[in-house]
Scaffold this active site. Structure first.
Site, PDB file in Angstrom:
ATOM      1  N   CYS A  73      -7.086   0.104  12.390  1.00 13.36           N
ATOM      2  CA  CYS A  73      -8.359  -0.337  11.803  1.00 13.36           C
ATOM      3  C   CYS A  73      -9.308  -0.925  12.836  1.00 13.36           C
ATOM      4  O   CYS A  73     -10.503  -1.019  12.595  1.00 13.36           O
ATOM      5  CB  CYS A  73      -8.122  -1.386  10.729  1.00 13.36           C
ATOM      6  SG  CYS A  73      -7.458  -0.684   9.270  1.00 13.36           S
ATOM      7  N   SER A  80       0.836  -1.204   0.000  1.00 10.89           N
ATOM      8  CA  SER A  80       0.000   0.000   0.000  1.00 10.89           C
ATOM      9  C   SER A  80       0.871   1.255   0.000  1.00 10.89           C
ATOM     10  O   SER A  80       1.819   1.351   0.779  1.00 10.89           O
ATOM     11  CB  SER A  80      -0.864  -0.028   1.268  1.00 10.89           C
ATOM     12  OG  SER A  80      -1.760   1.044   1.294  1.00 10.89           O
ATOM     13  N   THR A  89     -13.361   3.453 -13.748  1.00 14.27           N
ATOM     14  CA  THR A  89     -12.354   4.285 -14.427  1.00 14.27           C
ATOM     15  C   THR A  89     -11.089   4.351 -13.577  1.00 14.27           C
ATOM     16  O   THR A  89     -11.154   4.636 -12.381  1.00 14.27           O
ATOM     17  CB  THR A  89     -12.921   5.706 -14.655  1.00 14.27           C
ATOM     18  OG1 THR A  89     -14.127   5.574 -15.409  1.00 14.27           O
ATOM     19  CG2 THR A  89     -11.937   6.589 -15.385  1.00 14.27           C
TER      20      THR A  89
HETATM   21  N1  PLP Z   1      -2.452  -4.967   6.012  1.00 11.96           N
HETATM   22  C1  PLP Z   1      -1.701  -4.513   7.014  1.00 11.96           C
HETATM   23  C2  PLP Z   1      -0.675  -5.424   7.625  1.00 11.96           C
HETATM   24  C3  PLP Z   1      -1.870  -3.218   7.512  1.00 11.96           C
HETATM   25  O1  PLP Z   1      -1.124  -2.784   8.528  1.00 11.96           O
HETATM   26  C4  PLP Z   1      -2.858  -2.396   6.916  1.00 11.96           C
HETATM   27  C5  PLP Z   1      -3.121  -1.036   7.437  1.00 11.96           C
HETATM   28  O2  PLP Z   1      -2.870  -0.715   8.570  1.00 11.96           O
HETATM   29  C6  PLP Z   1      -3.615  -2.914   5.859  1.00 11.96           C
HETATM   30  C7  PLP Z   1      -3.386  -4.196   5.431  1.00 11.96           C
HETATM   31  C8  PLP Z   1      -4.671  -2.074   5.187  1.00 11.96           C
HETATM   32  O3  PLP Z   1      -4.098  -1.059   4.423  1.00 11.96           O
HETATM   33  P1  PLP Z   1      -5.001  -0.003   3.645  1.00 11.96           P
HETATM   34  O4  PLP Z   1      -5.223   1.112   4.580  1.00 11.96           O
HETATM   35  O5  PLP Z   1      -4.174   0.405   2.451  1.00 11.96           O
HETATM   36  O6  PLP Z   1      -6.252  -0.699   3.259  1.00 11.96           O
END
Ligand code: PLP
Length: 376
Positions: free
Chosen positions: A320, A196, A234
């Site tokens: 998250c 990401s 798009t």
């Molecule tokens: N995977 C891991 C290990 C992460 O630490 C995170 C975000 O904290 C993600 C996936 C999700 O990333 P994104 O915000 O780009 O969806």
């Protein structure tokens, strides 16, 4: 402000901001359009894809631009399983994955998939032995993150990939969001890989799924021909064009960033170990960019707020799942007790952090402990 929350997201590089300002004005045309501005935008986007492919030693058609690692993880896991369910319905993942992986696995249960969780050891690691013990003839997918986002524990994904590939019908996906451009990745051994941009000083709304040529996926977003028909909508051409620059700059600085962050991590470990009731939860072999700590006397939420009031940004659990008040399941799965799991905070660094910030952080922690430090 002291920003120790870089695993959550990073600041955007000035070069990236400037280029973005230019591109949203000049590259607004639809890259699938048949006119000259559309073709120009498409050319720039495909040049970015090609440059990324060259940097990562994969084929351009193995790169899928997505909007987030959460989307890449969902597409890899759900897209692969739904396309290949005729081969088997047993799938494996670790018990400390990011929610986008964990929830994709549990979501697949409604289609008859049998999900098994690989336990981590006390260092937060899934060993190749554990994978071998759980792998079956009908296992079609194993997903295991490279670096854990709460602890920094590094999984031996090169060895795990070897074990997974002993079963010819099984493929290996790794969420490399926290390791990309920080340590080497065995990309040649991964069938599917997620990263990401906003974790490496790039833009939000920008991520990649690397999907090796032989891997077939079912699209999750129905639509047109974009991204080989795997992701309708798009294309966000300006952010996809900037992705190549974001990756190049991050890879160029990989070694120097690591060394800087390692010094800061060592300093903090050393100083924290002198504070009574302080615990360093990240294993000593962990990635230095992440340091999970706790103080006996102060719960996560109180500490996080107290630090915030003094201008220090950190996380408790992964960002998250920061709105749920439960103990960190990652720490509980590693064998830590409830108290540590409800008292932990995660510090996460980047090359912009300084030793001086480390010194200020220790001083601030001591002040907070003086104020709140009654045993609770
Ligand atoms: N995977 C891991 C290990 C992460 O630490 C995170 C975000 O904290 C993600 C996936 C999700 O990333 P994104 O915000 O780009 O969806």
């Amino acid at each position: 402000m002291i920003y120790f929350d870089n695993s959550s997201t990073t600041s955007v590089r000035t070069e990236v901001c400037r280029l973005y300002e230019q591109l949203i004005e000049t590259c607004f045309a639809n890259p699938d359009a048949m006119h000259t501005p559309g073709r120009d935008v498409e050319k720039k986007m495909e040049t970015s894809r090609l440059k990324i492919a060259q940097m990562l030693h994969v084929l351009p058609q193995e790169i899928i631009f997505t909007s987030s690692a959460s989307e890449s993880n969902s597409l890899a896991i759900i897209g692969y399983c739904l396309k290949n369910m005729h081969r088997g319905k047993h799938i494996l993942t670790s018990n400390v994955e990011h929610a986008s992986v964990a929830n994709s696995f549990s979501w697949l249960r409604q289609f008859g998939f049998e999900v098994e969780y690989l336990p981590v050891n006390s260092k937060g690691i899934v060993t190749e032995k554990t994978v071998r013990e759980h792998l079956r003839k009908d296992t079609i997918l194993v997903s295991c993150m490279h670096v854990n986002n709460e602890m920094g524990a590094i999984n031996p994904i090169d060895k795990i990939a070897d074990v997974v590939h002993e079963n010819p019908i099984c493929v290996f996906h790794s969420d490399c969001v926290q390791s990309f451009s920080k340590i080497e990745l065995p990309l040649e051994k991964l069938d599917l890989m997620t990263m990401s941009m906003h974790k490496i000083h790039g833009l939000k709304g920008s991520a990649l799924l690397i999907k090796k040529k032989k891997i077939q996926l079912l699209p999750l977003i129905q639509g047109g021909q974009q991204e080989q028909g795997l992701r309708g909508g798009t294309s966000n051409a300006p952010v996809n064009i900037i992705a190549a620059k974001t990756i190049r700059l991050a890879l160029e600085e990989q070694k120097s960033s690591y060394e800087k962050v390692y010094q800061l991590n060592q300093y903090l470990r050393n100083e924290l170990s002198k504070i009574p009731g302080a615990h360093i939860n990240s294993p000593k072999e962990a990635l230095p960019f992440i340091l999970n700590i706790s103080f006996d006397a102060i719960s996560s939420e109180v500490l996080l707020n107290a630090l915030d009031q003094k201008g220090v940004c950190v996380s408790a659990k992964s960002t998250c799942s920061s709105h749920s008040s439960h103990a960190s399941s990652t720490l509980l799965n590693m064998g830590y007790d409830e108290k540590i799991a409800t008292h932990m905070i995660r510090l996460s660094f980047d090359a912009n952090n300084t030793l001086d910030e480390g010194k200020q952080f220790i001083q601030i922690c001591k002040e907070i402990l003086d104020t709140y430090g009654l045993p609770i």
